[in-house]
Scaffold this motif. Structure first.
Motif, short mmCIF file in Angstrom:
data_model
loop_
_atom_site.label_atom_id
_atom_site.label_comp_id
_atom_site.label_asym_id
_atom_site.label_seq_id
_atom_site.Cartn_x
_atom_site.Cartn_y
_atom_site.Cartn_z
N GLU A 41 9.44 2.20 3.95
CA GLU A 41 9.52 1.26 2.82
C GLU A 41 9.89 -0.13 3.31
OE1 GLU A 41 12.31 3.06 0.18
OE2 GLU A 41 10.83 4.42 -0.71
N ASP A 42 10.90 -0.22 4.17
CA ASP A 42 11.32 -1.52 4.70
C ASP A 42 10.26 -2.11 5.62
OD1 ASP A 42 13.59 -1.11 3.25
OD2 ASP A 42 14.95 -0.96 4.95
N TRP A 43 9.56 -1.25 6.38
CA TRP A 43 8.47 -1.70 7.24
C TRP A 43 7.38 -2.34 6.38
CZ3 TRP A 43 3.34 -0.33 7.10
CH2 TRP A 43 2.55 -0.76 8.17
N GLN A 44 7.02 -1.66 5.28
CA GLN A 44 5.96 -2.19 4.43
C GLN A 44 6.38 -3.50 3.76
OE1 GLN A 44 2.75 -0.70 1.14
NE2 GLN A 44 3.99 0.81 2.14
N ALA A 45 7.63 -3.62 3.39
CA ALA A 45 8.12 -4.87 2.80
C ALA A 45 8.02 -6.01 3.81
CB ALA A 45 9.56 -4.70 2.32
N ARG A 46 8.35 -5.72 5.07
CA ARG A 46 8.24 -6.75 6.12
C ARG A 46 6.80 -7.15 6.34
NH1 ARG A 46 6.93 -8.73 10.67
NH2 ARG A 46 5.42 -7.07 10.98
N GLU A 47 5.90 -6.16 6.40
CA GLU A 47 4.47 -6.44 6.61
C GLU A 47 3.91 -7.29 5.46
OE1 GLU A 47 2.31 -5.43 9.18
OE2 GLU A 47 4.08 -4.71 10.24
N ALA A 49 5.59 -9.33 3.41
CA ALA A 49 6.13 -10.69 3.48
C ALA A 49 5.44 -11.49 4.58
CB ALA A 49 7.64 -10.62 3.74
N GLU A 50 5.18 -10.84 5.70
CA GLU A 50 4.50 -11.51 6.81
C GLU A 50 3.11 -11.96 6.39
OE1 GLU A 50 4.34 -10.45 11.38
OE2 GLU A 50 3.04 -9.10 10.24
N ALA A 51 2.34 -11.05 5.76
CA ALA A 51 0.97 -11.38 5.34
C ALA A 51 0.94 -12.51 4.33
CB ALA A 51 0.29 -10.14 4.77
N LEU A 52 1.94 -12.57 3.46
CA LEU A 52 2.00 -13.64 2.45
C LEU A 52 2.25 -15.01 3.08
CD1 LEU A 52 4.01 -11.80 -0.35
CD2 LEU A 52 1.57 -12.42 -0.40
N GLY A 53 2.75 -15.02 4.32
CA GLY A 53 3.09 -16.28 4.98
C GLY A 53 2.07 -16.80 5.97
N VAL A 54 0.91 -16.12 6.09
CA VAL A 54 -0.07 -16.56 7.08
C VAL A 54 -1.30 -17.17 6.40
CG1 VAL A 54 0.73 -14.79 8.69
CG2 VAL A 54 -1.30 -14.34 7.30
N GLU A 55 -2.12 -17.85 7.20
CA GLU A 55 -3.31 -18.52 6.67
C GLU A 55 -4.61 -17.81 7.00
OE1 GLU A 55 -3.05 -21.05 4.60
OE2 GLU A 55 -0.88 -20.82 4.83
N ALA A 56 -4.60 -16.92 8.02
CA ALA A 56 -5.84 -16.25 8.43
C ALA A 56 -5.51 -15.04 9.28
CB ALA A 56 -6.73 -17.21 9.22
N ASP A 87 -4.13 -6.71 -1.26
CA ASP A 87 -4.76 -7.85 -1.92
C ASP A 87 -4.69 -9.09 -1.04
OD1 ASP A 87 -5.36 -6.29 -4.09
OD2 ASP A 87 -3.75 -7.08 -5.38
N ARG A 88 -3.54 -9.30 -0.42
CA ARG A 88 -3.38 -10.48 0.43
C ARG A 88 -4.29 -10.40 1.66
NH1 ARG A 88 -2.99 -15.73 0.88
NH2 ARG A 88 -1.81 -16.41 2.69
N ILE A 89 -4.31 -9.24 2.32
CA ILE A 89 -5.16 -9.07 3.50
C ILE A 89 -6.62 -9.26 3.13
CG2 ILE A 89 -5.96 -7.39 5.22
CD1 ILE A 89 -3.15 -8.58 5.76
N ASN A 90 -7.04 -8.69 2.00
CA ASN A 90 -8.43 -8.83 1.57
C ASN A 90 -8.80 -10.27 1.26
OD1 ASN A 90 -9.33 -6.14 1.79
ND2 ASN A 90 -8.30 -5.61 -0.12
N SER A 91 -7.87 -11.05 0.74
CA SER A 91 -8.19 -12.42 0.33
C SER A 91 -8.13 -13.44 1.47
CB SER A 91 -7.24 -12.86 -0.80
OG SER A 91 -5.92 -13.03 -0.29
N LEU A 92 -7.47 -13.10 2.57
CA LEU A 92 -7.32 -14.04 3.68
C LEU A 92 -8.66 -14.28 4.38
CD1 LEU A 92 -4.04 -12.80 5.39
CD2 LEU A 92 -4.42 -15.09 4.45
#
Length: 199
Positions: A41-47, A49-56, A87-92
């Motif tokens: 659960e904590d691993w997924q939360a970190r992943e 948050a990381e994806a939300l902070g990147v551009e590509a 959703d974030r990974i798909n939209s990047l």
């Protein structure tokens, strides 16, 4: 200017091969075998948050296909990942490094099939922000060898496999890194962040 961030899961002895067991490696499947629910659960939360902070995203062709099969919607493939992360990974925007792939099954994807180092250098000039690299171990070795990687993020799993493909292989020279951060994830995982010391 873009910043290339390598983010990966690794065993204590550096193995990255077959974390989910789908490749048939006899010691594969270690991702789920040695951790508990809170860890994941904590691993997924970190992943997320990381994806939300990147551009590509920057991926090799095999890793691109692996992630696309798990993240794309419509066929029930977003398995074991949070909807927000998928959703974030798909939209990047996604950049796929491949000498054989003509196109990607993912939306927002461009195949880079020329000189990898040159095209990635150009990508770093074009993208303003973090460019995240998942898996893609051949690509990762090229990024490290060509001094194109800026940051390394490792989630270390509490197991020694003793065999398997490792993140780091032979390099032409030493590759110094600088520790930026260390923290525990859940009860059993450790997250390390390093900067590559350029020059």
């Amino acid at each position: 200017m873009g910043k290339i961030v390598i983010s990966t899961n690794v065993t204590l002895d550096g193995v990255v091969q077959d974390p989910d067991g789908s490749e048939g490696f006899e010691r594969g499947g270690w991702f789920h075998q040695f951790v508990g629910r809170k860890d994941l659960e904590d691993w997924q939360a970190r992943e997320t948050a990381e994806a939300l902070g990147v551009e590509a995203l920057l991926l090799g062709s095999r890793s691109s296909e692996w992630f696309a099969s798990r993240m794309t919607s419509g066929d029930g493939a977003a398995v074991r990942v949070s909807p927000e992360w998928a959703d974030r990974i798909n939209s990047l925007p996604k950049y796929i490094v491949s000498s054989t792939l003509a196109h990607s099954r993912w939306s927002n994807a461009m195949v880079l099939n020329g000189d990898a180092a040159k095209e990635i250098s150009e990508l770093k000039r074009k993208v303003d922000g973090e460019i995240l690299v998942y898996g893609s171990y051949q690509l990762v070795r090229t990024l490290i060898e060509q001094n194109l990687a800026d940051e390394l993020r490792l989630v270390v799993f509490p197991v020694v496999l003793g065999a398997g493909l490792r993140l780091f292989d032979e390099t032409s020279d030493k590759k110094p890194l600088r520790l930026i951060n260390t923290r525990k994830i859940g009860d059993s995982l450790v997250f390390y962040t390093y900067e590559f010391a350029q020059g």
